[in-house]
Design a protein around this motif. Structure first.
Motif, PDB file in Angstrom:
ATOM      1  N   PHE A 104       0.843  -1.195   0.000  1.00 13.75           N
ATOM      2  CA  PHE A 104       0.000   0.000   0.000  1.00 13.75           C
ATOM      3  C   PHE A 104       0.880   1.247   0.000  1.00 13.75           C
ATOM      4  O   PHE A 104       0.637   2.180  -0.757  1.00 13.75           O
ATOM      5  N   GLN A 105       1.913   1.245   0.841  1.00 14.75           N
ATOM      6  CA  GLN A 105       2.797   2.398   0.932  1.00 14.75           C
ATOM      7  C   GLN A 105       3.536   2.631  -0.382  1.00 14.75           C
ATOM      8  O   GLN A 105       3.754   3.765  -0.786  1.00 14.75           O
ATOM      9  N   ALA A 106       3.906   1.556  -1.084  1.00 12.96           N
ATOM     10  CA  ALA A 106       4.582   1.690  -2.377  1.00 12.96           C
ATOM     11  C   ALA A 106       3.665   2.372  -3.390  1.00 12.96           C
ATOM     12  O   ALA A 106       4.111   3.218  -4.167  1.00 12.96           O
ATOM     13  N   VAL A 131       1.144   4.412  -2.634  1.00  2.76           N
ATOM     14  CA  VAL A 131       0.998   5.800  -2.197  1.00  2.76           C
ATOM     15  C   VAL A 131       2.229   6.613  -2.585  1.00  2.76           C
ATOM     16  O   VAL A 131       2.125   7.718  -3.114  1.00  2.76           O
ATOM     17  N   ASN A 132       3.403   6.048  -2.332  1.00  2.00           N
ATOM     18  CA  ASN A 132       4.651   6.758  -2.630  1.00  2.00           C
ATOM     19  C   ASN A 132       4.881   6.958  -4.120  1.00  2.00           C
ATOM     20  O   ASN A 132       5.599   7.860  -4.527  1.00  2.00           O
ATOM     21  N   SER A 133       4.263   6.116  -4.938  1.00  2.00           N
ATOM     22  CA  SER A 133       4.451   6.234  -6.380  1.00  2.00           C
ATOM     23  C   SER A 133       3.622   7.383  -6.957  1.00  2.00           C
ATOM     24  O   SER A 133       3.778   7.726  -8.126  1.00  2.00           O
ATOM     25  N   GLY A 134       2.759   7.935  -6.157  1.00  2.00           N
ATOM     26  CA  GLY A 134       1.877   8.986  -6.651  1.00  2.00           C
ATOM     27  C   GLY A 134       0.830   8.443  -7.596  1.00  2.00           C
ATOM     28  O   GLY A 134       0.285   9.161  -8.422  1.00  2.00           O
ATOM     29  N   GLY A 135       0.560   7.167  -7.518  1.00  2.00           N
ATOM     30  CA  GLY A 135      -0.442   6.557  -8.382  1.00  2.00           C
ATOM     31  C   GLY A 135       0.091   6.222  -9.753  1.00  2.00           C
ATOM     32  O   GLY A 135      -0.673   5.911 -10.655  1.00  2.00           O
ATOM     33  N   GLY A 136       1.419   6.302  -9.935  1.00  2.00           N
ATOM     34  CA  GLY A 136       1.990   6.082 -11.259  1.00  2.00           C
ATOM     35  C   GLY A 136       2.429   4.661 -11.530  1.00  2.00           C
ATOM     36  O   GLY A 136       3.127   4.429 -12.508  1.00  2.00           O
ATOM     37  N   LEU A 137       2.075   3.699 -10.710  1.00  2.00           N
ATOM     38  CA  LEU A 137       2.486   2.317 -10.951  1.00  2.00           C
ATOM     39  C   LEU A 137       1.569   1.657 -11.965  1.00  2.00           C
ATOM     40  O   LEU A 137       0.370   1.866 -11.972  1.00  2.00           O
TER      41      LEU A 137
END
Length: 130
Positions: free
Chosen positions: A93-95, A97-103
């Motif tokens: 989840f944190q990954a 969030v940290n990606s800014g939704g760009g994954l």
């Protein structure tokens, strides 16, 4: 952050641990009754046959101890697995969030598309933006 699947997984862990605890408590209760009866019989049922019967009960009590220890080990293992699963879910989840939704599904950000690639959608969008 919990989805229904994550909640049901956690509930499954909690239920399984609860069932093991119930089983262990039931075994303990039965073991206590058998110990009590064994002590009572030992005073009235003596001789070789009484000793042999006492040894059979002692063997049974030792086996119950082994089973209860196995239940405890399984409870601990399930608890540790539940904690690891929760940690992995939180890290995932944190990954996101940290990606800014760009994954994307392939682990690369949407923003990492090659700049030389232009699509009809990009051209259309560019034409609509003032």
């Amino acid at each position: 952050m919990d989805t229904n699947n994550q909640k049901s997984t956690k509930e499954a862990y909690i239920k399984s641990i609860g069932f093991l605890e119930q089983a262990r408590k039931g075994l303990q209760s039965t073991q206590d009754v058998v110990r009590s009866h064994r002590e009572s019989l030992a005073t009235h049922y003596q001789g070789r046959d009484g000793v042999a019967f006492g040894q059979v009960i002692d063997t049974w009590l030792e086996e119950v101890d082994r089973i209860m220890n196995t239940c405890i080990a399984m409870e601990n293992t399930l608890g540790e697995s539940m904690q690891r699963d929760e940690h992995v879910q939180e890290s995932n989840f944190q990954a996101v969030v940290n990606s800014g939704g760009g994954l994307t599904g392939f682990g690369e950000g949407v923003t990492h598309v090659a700049p030389s690639v232009s699509s009809t959608a990009d051209s259309t969008y560019g034409a609509l933006v003032p």
